[in-house]
Design a protein around this motif. Structure first.
Motif, mmCIF file in Angstrom:
data_model
loop_
_atom_site.group_PDB
_atom_site.id
_atom_site.type_symbol
_atom_site.label_atom_id
_atom_site.label_comp_id
_atom_site.label_asym_id
_atom_site.label_seq_id
_atom_site.Cartn_x
_atom_site.Cartn_y
_atom_site.Cartn_z
ATOM 1 N N VAL A 111 45.576 37.346 41.897
ATOM 2 C CA VAL A 111 46.091 38.344 40.949
ATOM 3 C C VAL A 111 45.380 39.662 41.195
ATOM 4 O O VAL A 111 44.139 39.723 41.187
ATOM 5 N N GLU A 112 46.165 40.701 41.434
ATOM 6 C CA GLU A 112 45.581 42.000 41.767
ATOM 7 C C GLU A 112 46.572 43.082 41.321
ATOM 8 O O GLU A 112 47.769 42.961 41.540
ATOM 9 N N GLN A 113 46.024 44.172 40.736
ATOM 10 C CA GLN A 113 46.914 45.226 40.253
ATOM 11 C C GLN A 113 47.399 46.137 41.387
ATOM 12 O O GLN A 113 48.376 46.861 41.232
ATOM 13 N N ASN A 114 46.695 46.110 42.519
ATOM 14 C CA ASN A 114 46.994 47.018 43.622
ATOM 15 C C ASN A 114 47.775 46.262 44.708
ATOM 16 O O ASN A 114 47.215 45.453 45.455
ATOM 17 N N GLY A 174 49.737 42.334 39.358
ATOM 18 C CA GLY A 174 49.713 42.455 37.895
ATOM 19 C C GLY A 174 48.293 42.536 37.393
ATOM 20 O O GLY A 174 47.339 42.554 38.182
ATOM 21 N N SER A 175 48.167 42.572 36.073
ATOM 22 C CA SER A 175 46.845 42.775 35.476
ATOM 23 C C SER A 175 46.203 41.462 35.030
ATOM 24 O O SER A 175 46.874 40.571 34.492
ATOM 25 N N ILE A 176 44.899 41.430 35.183
ATOM 26 C CA ILE A 176 44.084 40.307 34.694
ATOM 27 C C ILE A 176 44.270 40.148 33.185
ATOM 28 O O ILE A 176 44.080 39.074 32.630
ATOM 29 N N LEU A 184 33.539 46.721 35.985
ATOM 30 C CA LEU A 184 34.606 47.724 35.794
ATOM 31 C C LEU A 184 35.273 47.575 34.430
ATOM 32 O O LEU A 184 35.963 48.483 33.973
ATOM 33 N N PHE A 185 35.112 46.411 33.805
ATOM 34 C CA PHE A 185 35.810 46.109 32.546
ATOM 35 C C PHE A 185 35.021 46.593 31.332
ATOM 36 O O PHE A 185 33.788 46.627 31.354
ATOM 37 N N SER A 186 35.740 46.894 30.242
ATOM 38 C CA SER A 186 35.059 47.151 28.971
ATOM 39 C C SER A 186 34.737 45.788 28.341
ATOM 40 O O SER A 186 35.327 44.763 28.715
ATOM 41 N N ALA A 194 41.765 40.134 42.977
ATOM 42 C CA ALA A 194 41.540 39.516 44.299
ATOM 43 C C ALA A 194 41.319 40.526 45.418
ATOM 44 O O ALA A 194 40.782 40.172 46.468
ATOM 45 N N GLY A 195 41.738 41.778 45.226
ATOM 46 C CA GLY A 195 41.542 42.792 46.263
ATOM 47 C C GLY A 195 42.181 42.360 47.571
ATOM 48 O O GLY A 195 43.364 41.993 47.620
ATOM 49 N N THR A 196 41.399 42.342 48.652
ATOM 50 C CA THR A 196 41.932 41.957 49.966
ATOM 51 C C THR A 196 41.632 40.483 50.277
ATOM 52 O O THR A 196 41.589 40.097 51.439
ATOM 53 N N TRP A 213 35.797 49.005 52.792
ATOM 54 C CA TRP A 213 34.573 48.774 52.013
ATOM 55 C C TRP A 213 34.467 47.312 51.583
ATOM 56 O O TRP A 213 33.424 46.674 51.694
ATOM 57 N N LEU A 214 35.597 46.741 51.114
ATOM 58 C CA LEU A 214 35.574 45.346 50.647
ATOM 59 C C LEU A 214 35.231 44.392 51.793
ATOM 60 O O LEU A 214 34.601 43.357 51.583
ATOM 61 N N GLU A 215 35.632 44.758 53.010
ATOM 62 C CA GLU A 215 35.310 43.912 54.172
ATOM 63 C C GLU A 215 33.829 44.052 54.538
ATOM 64 O O GLU A 215 33.169 43.063 54.852
ATOM 65 N N ALA A 231 36.379 35.145 40.016
ATOM 66 C CA ALA A 231 36.483 36.603 40.169
ATOM 67 C C ALA A 231 35.215 37.091 40.850
ATOM 68 O O ALA A 231 34.116 36.629 40.505
ATOM 69 N N ASN A 232 35.356 37.985 41.803
ATOM 70 C CA ASN A 232 34.184 38.533 42.483
ATOM 71 C C ASN A 232 34.184 40.053 42.352
ATOM 72 O O ASN A 232 35.190 40.705 42.684
ATOM 73 N N ALA A 233 33.066 40.595 41.869
ATOM 74 C CA ALA A 233 32.864 42.049 41.825
ATOM 75 C C ALA A 233 33.930 42.749 40.990
ATOM 76 O O ALA A 233 34.548 43.712 41.438
HETATM 77 C C1 LIG Z 1 35.420 45.689 43.733
HETATM 78 S S1 LIG Z 1 37.025 45.066 43.943
HETATM 79 C C2 LIG Z 1 36.687 43.367 44.359
HETATM 80 C C3 LIG Z 1 37.826 42.717 45.126
HETATM 81 C C4 LIG Z 1 37.611 41.267 45.519
HETATM 82 N N1 LIG Z 1 37.441 40.419 44.375
HETATM 83 C C5 LIG Z 1 36.468 41.100 46.489
HETATM 84 O O1 LIG Z 1 35.537 40.359 46.210
HETATM 85 O O2 LIG Z 1 36.517 41.709 47.566
HETATM 86 C C6 LIG Z 1 37.677 44.947 42.303
HETATM 87 C C7 LIG Z 1 39.170 44.657 42.294
HETATM 88 O O3 LIG Z 1 39.583 44.374 40.957
HETATM 89 C C8 LIG Z 1 40.876 44.930 40.802
HETATM 90 N N2 LIG Z 1 41.108 45.091 39.355
HETATM 91 C C9 LIG Z 1 40.378 45.816 38.472
HETATM 92 N N3 LIG Z 1 40.899 45.727 37.236
HETATM 93 C C10 LIG Z 1 41.993 44.924 37.334
HETATM 94 C C11 LIG Z 1 42.954 44.445 36.395
HETATM 95 N N4 LIG Z 1 42.898 44.761 35.108
HETATM 96 N N5 LIG Z 1 43.933 43.636 36.855
HETATM 97 C C12 LIG Z 1 44.021 43.292 38.158
HETATM 98 N N6 LIG Z 1 43.132 43.709 39.098
HETATM 99 C C13 LIG Z 1 42.127 44.511 38.692
HETATM 100 C C14 LIG Z 1 40.802 46.248 41.557
HETATM 101 O O4 LIG Z 1 42.087 46.750 41.863
HETATM 102 C C15 LIG Z 1 40.009 45.833 42.791
HETATM 103 O O5 LIG Z 1 40.837 45.406 43.822
#
Ligand SMILES: C[S@@+](CC[C@H](N)C(=O)[O-])C[C@H]1O[C@@H](n2cnc3c(N)ncnc32)[C@H](O)[C@@H]1O
Length: 291
Positions: free
Chosen positions: A69-72, A117-119, A142-144, A47-49, A10-12, A136-138
């Motif tokens: 930086v990415e949690q996944n 790790g986490s943002i 998702l954040f509060s 950063a995702g992928t 999806w990200l691609e 940061a993109n997209a």
């Molecule tokens: C919609 S994706 C966007 C990915 C990438 N920035 C892009 O443009 O393709 C959102 C990403 O934010 C990551 N993410 C969300 N909350 C996060 C947090 N607290 N710490 C690190 N990564 C986080 C998710 O795991 C996901 O990979």
């Protein structure tokens, strides 16, 4: 296909839409800031992928060092695979050393670090004193509000400028049919459902981000970055519809509404199959510098 591979796919797929949508005025403000620097060190949040980093690599003409930086963790591994492909396509040599990837051609060197790790824990992940910019993109729909505020406080401490692109603010199908507004509202409400960290900002992230950035003392530039998905991209439209199909039932209170949702989805699928459906997805981009 695993959940992470689906997400990576999806990200691609969204890359061409993001590339066209990015607001050129917001981006130019960031470029203006970067122009003054000989070398740049950039942190990519969520950063995702690595799509965001790949987008900027050829737009920046100085020597670059990136921190993704990415949690996944699995997404970050895919990010490095895709960066190596990017390097081949753009005639860079690539060298992978554990969590570091070095790309070189005769003129430039680009170093990319991956950090799981986490943002919200940046200070424990990296020395923020050495950085020039956070991007940061997209991510922030998702954040509060509170999480976003926490991030801004951290950026303020290190006076880090901030480019946040493609923050979701709404969906519109064309042509509109009965029930669109109800089900789009449910979809948006799903983003704002109660979660362990509170409620995501969802489609309200635009004004919330603007206010939070102004309140903390940033000079802010904001611009629209809409996706315009035409009827000639049924695959992408189907994916958008699938997100709705998977999320809306989680918040429907009445069982009868599930039948209405199924009928609505079926109607939309038929319109996609007949190339009669288009969709606009609204987003906002932000550039923030410290006054
Ligand atoms: C919609 S994706 C966007 C990915 C990438 N920035 C892009 O443009 O393709 C959102 C990403 O934010 C990551 N993410 C969300 N909350 C996060 C947090 N607290 N710490 C690190 N990564 C986080 C998710 O795991 C996901 O990979």
């Amino acid at each position: 296909m695993t959940k992470n591979h689906k997400l990576a796919e999806w990200l691609e797929l969204r890359i061409p839409y993001d590339t066209t949508a990015r607001n050129s005025i917001v981006e130019a403000s960031c470029q203006q800031y970067l122009k003054k620097r000989k070398r740049v060190k950039i942190i990519d949040l969520g950063a995702g992928t690595g799509a965001n980093c790949r987008y900027y690599l050829s737009k920046i003409s100085q020597e670059q060092e990136w921190f993704l930086v990415e949690q996944n963790q699995e997404l970050l591994e895919i990010a490095f695979d895709r960066l190596i492909v990017w390097a081949q396509e753009n005639r860079y040599e690539s060298q992978l050393q554990n969590s570091r990837l070095v790309l070189k051609n005769q003129v430039y060197q680009i170093t990319i670090h991956r950090i799981v790790g986490s943002i919200l824990d940046l200070e424990n992940l990296i020395d923020l004193n050495t950085l020039d910019l956070a991007v940061a993109n997209a991510v922030f729909d998702l954040f509060s509000e509170k999480q976003f505020q926490t991030l801004l406080e951290c950026l303020k401490k290190y006076q880090l400028p901030f480019l946040a692109t493609l923050n979701y603010t709404g969906t519109n199908f064309i042509p509109q049919t009965d029930n669109d507004s109800d089900f789009i509202q449910y979809y948006n409400q799903h983003m704002q459902r109660h979660q362990y960290f509170g409620r995501g900002m969802g489609p309200e992230c635009g004004p919330s981000m603007w206010e939070a950035m102004k309140r903390i003392g940033m000079k802010v530039i904001q611009g629209e970055s809409p996706w315009e998905i035409t009827s000639s991209d049924p695959v992408f439209l189907q994916l958008l519809l699938r997100f709705m199909e998977e999320s809306i039932p989680e918040i429907l209170e009445e069982a009868t509404l599930q039948d209405e949702l199924n009928n609505w989805l079926l109607e939309k699928q038929q319109m996609i199959a007949q190339n009669k459906l288009s969709c606009n997805v609204a987003h906002q981009d932000f550039w923030g510098e410290w006054e």
